[in-house]
Scaffold this active site. Structure first.
Site, mmCIF file in Angstrom:
data_model
loop_
_atom_site.group_PDB
_atom_site.id
_atom_site.type_symbol
_atom_site.label_atom_id
_atom_site.label_comp_id
_atom_site.label_asym_id
_atom_site.label_seq_id
_atom_site.Cartn_x
_atom_site.Cartn_y
_atom_site.Cartn_z
ATOM 1 N N CYS A 90 -2.097 -30.451 34.491
ATOM 2 C CA CYS A 90 -2.236 -30.432 35.953
ATOM 3 C C CYS A 90 -1.959 -31.824 36.531
ATOM 4 O O CYS A 90 -2.566 -32.806 36.109
ATOM 5 C CB CYS A 90 -3.658 -29.974 36.331
ATOM 6 S SG CYS A 90 -3.905 -30.030 38.122
ATOM 7 N N ASP A 198 11.135 -23.342 35.016
ATOM 8 C CA ASP A 198 12.385 -22.871 35.630
ATOM 9 C C ASP A 198 12.937 -21.581 35.030
ATOM 10 O O ASP A 198 14.125 -21.304 35.189
ATOM 11 C CB ASP A 198 13.482 -23.959 35.593
ATOM 12 C CG ASP A 198 13.106 -25.188 36.408
ATOM 13 O OD1 ASP A 198 12.141 -25.096 37.200
ATOM 14 O OD2 ASP A 198 13.772 -26.226 36.253
#
Ligand SMILES: Cc1cc2nc3c(=O)[nH]c(=O)nc-3n(C[C@H](O)[C@H](O)[C@H](O)COP(=O)(O)O)c2cc1C
Length: 323
Positions: A90, A198
């Site tokens: 994170c 992606d």
């Protein structure tokens, strides 16, 4: 994913081909300080609809993780969890500045100790331990391969790598070559390795697996408002006749799924919170359709299930009338 992967949505995704999905990240410290109560709705699992269940924790001390895991396993429902995943990826400042999340990429020794002690705890609890991380903290510190080795040496049973640095957040392209280097560094360690970043369809899933040599692929943003993606990707990876796997999901199907997610969330957290939380999710369901911008504005103003239904019904009617 924070804001998206609630128990309802994870169940929907599993029904459409996702093997498993972690909960959004939850603070180990908060569980230690307050018990499971405050974080319960983020950690709630449903073994019946999700298949394999996984609770993701973040923190900065080994003891917080081990204690949190024990506390979680004292809860009747949460104790049925299969996997504890440690978030070391994170990039949000509030998390990183405490040394947690991707901040741990800067303290590999501590990260290793967190994994070592957590693995001891998960062994006793009969759970699997996995780690989610990135390729490095920033451009001048792409320590991913050494970092992955430390995670594996200390007992991580699976590692998932998002191919960006923490400094990149979500910008630019994911660097699949760096993921490959990390995969190579732990090839002989017997750890499962998942690549992430992606992937948005079957061909990109095939490509990330080919480039990185990973055992599996994780999908994030592209699944928001598109849970069908999992079956599409799975069919593509398994099917010879790949072109046939692309599904055209109609506007009506998208609306129905949106309502079904909303309905599930209402059962979880009540109407007011569910509609409010769905404001970030609903635009993903309608994107790409004619009139989406107007619909998004209207949906983000809705505060009841009835209002959401009304907006979608109006749009469907306009579409049927060809307007
Ligand atoms: C809004 C948002 C929330 C996210 N929350 C989490 C999280 O709680 N835990 C986690 O491991 N990754 C989280 N991620 C990162 C994604 O899991 C994923 O690693 C990243 O988006 C790259 O994959 P993608 O290109 O498939 O989206 C989040 C990403 C976004 C955009």
């Amino acid at each position: 994913m924070a804001g998206f992967s609630c128990v309802t949505f994870r169940g929907i995704c599993h029904g459409l081909g996702s093997d498993y999905a972690p909960t959004e990240l939850t603070s180990a410290r908060s569980v230690v300080m307050n018990g499971v109560g405050k974080s319960y709705r983020f950690m709630r699992i449903n073994p019946e609809t999700e298949g394999v269940t996984c609770i993701q924790l973040f923190g900065n001390t080994p003891e917080d993780f081990t204690e949190a895991m024990k506390i979680i396993c004292e809860d009747e429902l949460l104790s049925r969890v299969d996997i504890f995943d440690i978030n070391m990826g994170c990039p949000v400042q509030k998390v990183v500045k405490t040394g947690a999340g991707s901040g741990l990429l800067k303290t590999p020794k501590l990260a290793g100790e967190i994994v070592r002690q957590s693995r001891e705890a998960t062994e006793k609890l009969g759970k699997v331990l996995t780690v989610k991380t990135r390729i490095g903290f920033n451009d001048s510190s792409k320590n991913g391969p050494e970092f992955a080795k430390i995670l594996a040496a200390n007992g991580a049973q699976a590692i998932c790598v998002h191919g960006r640095t923490a400094a990149q957040m979500y910008a630019g392209e994911a660097d699949w070559e760096q993921i490959r280097l990390m995969r190579e560094s732990v090839r002989d360690c017997g750890v499962y390795f998942f690549a992430n970043g992606d992937v948005k369809d079957g061909p990109s899933a095939r490509k990330i697996l080919d480039v990185t040599g990973a055992d599996g692929v994780m999908i994030g943003r592209a699944a928001c408002g598109n849970p069908w993606l999992f079956s599409e990707v799975k069919d593509y990876l398994l099917c010879q006749n790949a072109d046939k796997t692309i599904k055209n999901i109609s506007f009506k199907e998208k609306c129905d799924m949106l309502l079904s997610e909303l309905h599930g969330r209402i059962k979880e957290v009540g109407e007011k919170t569910a509609v409010c939380e769905m404001r970030g999710v609903m635009p993903h369901y309608v994107k790409g359709f004619p009139g989406a911008s107007r619909m998004k504005v209207a949906l983000c103003r809705a505060s009841t299930e009835m209002e959401v239904r009304q907006i979608l019904d109006d749009c469907l009617r306009l579409k049927e009338d060809g307007l």
